[in-house]
Design an enzyme around this catalytic site. Structure first.
Site, PDB file in Angstrom:
ATOM      1  N   CYS A  42      -6.306  -6.044   4.542  1.00 30.82           N
ATOM      2  CA  CYS A  42      -5.863  -5.601   5.987  1.00 30.82           C
ATOM      3  C   CYS A  42      -6.570  -6.557   6.895  1.00 30.82           C
ATOM      4  O   CYS A  42      -6.376  -6.152   7.997  1.00 30.82           O
ATOM      5  CB  CYS A  42      -6.610  -4.271   5.862  1.00 30.82           C
ATOM      6  SG  CYS A  42      -8.321  -4.028   5.153  1.00 30.82           S
ATOM      7  N   THR A 113      -3.572  -2.784 -10.502  1.00 29.90           N
ATOM      8  CA  THR A 113      -2.598  -3.858  -9.987  1.00 29.90           C
ATOM      9  C   THR A 113      -2.199  -3.633  -8.808  1.00 29.90           C
ATOM     10  O   THR A 113      -1.324  -4.217  -8.535  1.00 29.90           O
ATOM     11  CB  THR A 113      -1.508  -3.317 -10.925  1.00 29.90           C
ATOM     12  OG1 THR A 113      -1.307  -1.955 -11.399  1.00 29.90           O
ATOM     13  CG2 THR A 113      -1.955  -4.149 -12.508  1.00 29.90           C
ATOM     14  N   SER A 272      -2.695   8.780 -18.925  1.00 30.52           N
ATOM     15  CA  SER A 272      -2.458   9.518 -20.001  1.00 30.52           C
ATOM     16  C   SER A 272      -2.857   8.954 -21.392  1.00 30.52           C
ATOM     17  O   SER A 272      -2.566   9.774 -22.355  1.00 30.52           O
ATOM     18  CB  SER A 272      -0.942   9.841 -19.940  1.00 30.52           C
ATOM     19  OG  SER A 272      -0.104   8.593 -20.083  1.00 30.52           O
TER      20      SER A 272
END
Lengths: 450, 450
Positions: A42, A113, A272
């Site tokens: 940023c 990622t 999961s």
């Protein structure tokens, strides 16, 4: 314990640091495709604007510094294959321009990622002089190209688009911002508040075009302009700030469940697949107000999630909080921010709301240098504050934080008007603009009630 | 309905304005001894320092402006007699240098009599060149005298003393601050935090002498210095900033019950005599943490109390909240503030506490102009935050407000570390210094627990 973290941004490296904080013995490896780690994406626009001198400045740490703390950071490395049953990972390491295949075992895998710029499928997107802005490498290339350019178009009026537009303007270019929808920063601010930011940009000499889509980028070898509706905007530099998509390919390859927006994680930041965690821009979060899945592509969110993931990996059971997306930006002298839902988003979610508004000052009226401040507070019909937007030339960030806490603690506008705020003539008004906006909200609710 | 308000400061005039807001018909009269009304006494030092150009600037409203809203403001008027059975008040009005006796009836009486400077009984206190600082008139006289002075001593290192010392320094005088106890601003900050403020003052060339009482003021007609312990400090200007005492004479005369510190009021801001209210520096408040009576001589407190009193007078039942004394000050470039209890005060009240501390920055590390910020957070042994002190060269006030809200909502340091704060490189660190101080508090509690 072996932990492998994929990704060297805020989420990945904070996870690594936090694991080390709680566990002296863990083997921690960070694998990233990027050449640099631990930098603040940023901050790239601030290098363009000259506020920060160069790109090296925004790199907070070098891989060697992590190594001193026993965290191995592998840059320019590419994941090749993961065997989730054997818990092994194969990757390509680049050293002295040679590529080597390596293999590591893991007990825990963390996907950090991030996201990748999304470019709409327009003709000419592959011309020279067309850039996305995400990495330091992008910033370097943009700066180099901008130095020999005169006219720039930034497509997309989200925060990164606007900050980049301002940076290019400061470099001396003519700058046009083109946004598809009818306002700038639509995810962050309601139209009337966005208008204040737009006014500032226009005052700074940036042209803002709303409600028109980019049709194509014109040029033979390099860009000469864009076609926006039926108007050609000349440009020898085009920035496609058209959004970022969560990078979920690896998660999909592993078979991790995806949600509506990104990788699905539980309150421990675990995917999961047991033992595989995910943090940062690549995961889906829960909105604290609506309870629905949403995105939170903020460095501050990644850092909070990293702490939760790390603690759970070392065996400390903690749960992540749903998000309010407390956000602040500074463009030139203008600071603006928001937290919770805008009126538009609330309404879109079927929540009936009113909004309290106030234009006031950041210091006592007579104190030299007092700046205008605009506050908009969104409340549901029971008075509970569910969002707040603030625009001013100073002292916005911490007010956003105060409101983040108020929203998290389910404070109503009725309660807020009686809350204590500090006062001194050089730094505030005797009644804070936030309180005044809350009073306005109370009045509006009374009108409805009566 | 006739309402008479005695006192034209923040408490009195806010009560008047709020009554008018809720009741178009009320007859509202404000009686004040002062020549000016609606000014900010806390701004007087900023006129001395030159930050605000002149004393007229700090007068927010003239009596005529109140008259337009049907609020009669009588300046330079003196209360002579009150008959609380007949509900009448006799007062002396000064007009064109003539004094007239007048009488008014009231249904409600509001005492907003403020406080008066307290001067310890030392020899020489009546010499020329010795001043207290409370009204614009005091400010005018100090400025005039200071313009022909070279050396000043400010006795008392509370906020008003320090701000005045800085103002005199900016006027070009040699300035010494003399404080009886062993630290500056003892009510506001713990010793280590007060030391940071003292360092700044010393860097600015102000000498600070701690732990010594003023024995007497030396001089024949006007002051030549003070005797401090056995040292003579030369001074042709002496400011006695030795505290303010609630002005309760009128309340005593009426037979209103007094508390330990000042006029006792209930949660409606009503005194022990029905129909007689009191607001501002002349009343006693309840401390939100200890539950004990305390003082809150702050403009922001007066304004909050005024709203409660006004609402109850017009028949809207609302109750005042106990106070946290959220306070901020700015001296030169340094901003500092606090809310809740200091570690010293908590300990004195028999509350076992730990404190989380952090020294950090106000912007991203690489962003030019980042300032040092020091945060000290006081928590009880259950982790509940009961106080916070902040010193920095920017962005203190709103952080104090965030912490005021956290303390009011009984947030623990364990909760706070997971709270959302906004982030952008030019305005904050990715993990806010407040969060870092809370993390330190959690660690200290774990150490104790283990």
């Amino acid at each position: 314990m072996n932990v492998i973290i994929i990704g060297g941004g805020a989420g990945g490296l904070s996870t690594a640091s936090n694991i080390r904080k709680y566990d002296d013995d863990a083997q921690i490896t960070v694998i990233t495709r990027d050449k640099n780690v631990a930098y603040s994406p940023c901050a790239i626009p601030y290098v363009l604007s000259g506020d920060v001198r160069n790109f090296d400045d925004i790199i907070m740490h070098q891989p060697e510094e992590y190594l001193e703390r026993g965290i191995k950071v592998l840059t320019e490395a590419e994941v090749l294959e993961i065997d989730k049953d054997q818990k092994t990972i194969k990757y390509i390491l680049t050293q002295d321009k040679m590529r080597y295949e390596r293999e590591l075992e893991y007990d825990y895998l963390v996907m950090a990622t991030g996201g990748a710029p999304f470019i709409p499928p327009v003709k000419g997107a592959n011309l020279k002089g067309v850039f996305t802005i995400r990495t330091i490498n992008d910033g370097l290339k943009i700066k180099e190209w901008a130095e020999k350019s005169r006219k720039a178009v930034v497509v997309g009026a989200g925060l990164i688009g606007l900050e980049t537009a301002y940076g290019l303007k400061k470099m001396g270019l003519d700058v046009v911002v083109a946004e598809m929808v009818s306002q700038i920063v639509p995810r962050l601010l309601d139209p009337s508040m966005a208008r204040l930011v737009q006014n500032y940009l226009e005052k700074e000499g940036i042209r803002v075009i709303l409600g028109r889509s980019i049709e194509k980028i014109i040029g033979s070898e390099s860009t000469e302009g864009i076609l926006l509706g039926d108007e050609i905007i000349e440009a020898d530099l085009v920035i496609m700030a058209t959004g970022v998509r969560p990078e979920t390919h690896l998660a999909e390859y592993l078979g991790c469940e995806l949600g509506k927006w990104a990788i699905k994680v539980n309150e421990k930041m675990e995917t999961s697949i047991p033992g595989i965690y995910a943090v940062g821009d690549c995961v889906e979060v829960t909105d604290a107000i609506t309870g629905h899945p949403t995105q939170s592509p903020l460095g501050s969110t990644a850092v909070r999630q990293a702490k939760i993931a790390a603690k759970n990996i070392v065996g400390l059971a903690v749960e992540v909080e749903p998000v309010l997306n407390a956000t602040v930006a500074k463009i030139g002298a203008l600071e603006f921010g928001a937290v919770g839902l805008t009126k538009s988003v609330a309404t879109h979610n079927g929540i009936f709301v009113i909004s309290g508004k106030k234009r006031a000052l950041t210091k006592a009226r007579y104190y030299p240098g007092a700046k205008r401040i605009d506050v908009k507070m969104v409340c549901n019909l029971q008075g509970r504050i569910i969002g707040c937007q603030i625009v001013a030339e100073e002292r916005v960030a911490e007010r956003v934080d105060t409101m983040a806490l108020a929203i998290a603690k389910k404070v109503t506008c009725y309660e807020l008007v009686n809350m204590e705020f500090s006062y001194a003539p050089p730094v505030s008004m005797v009644i804070d603009p936030i309180i005044l906006a809350a009073e306005n909200a109370c009045e509006k609710l009374e009108e409805i009630g009566g």
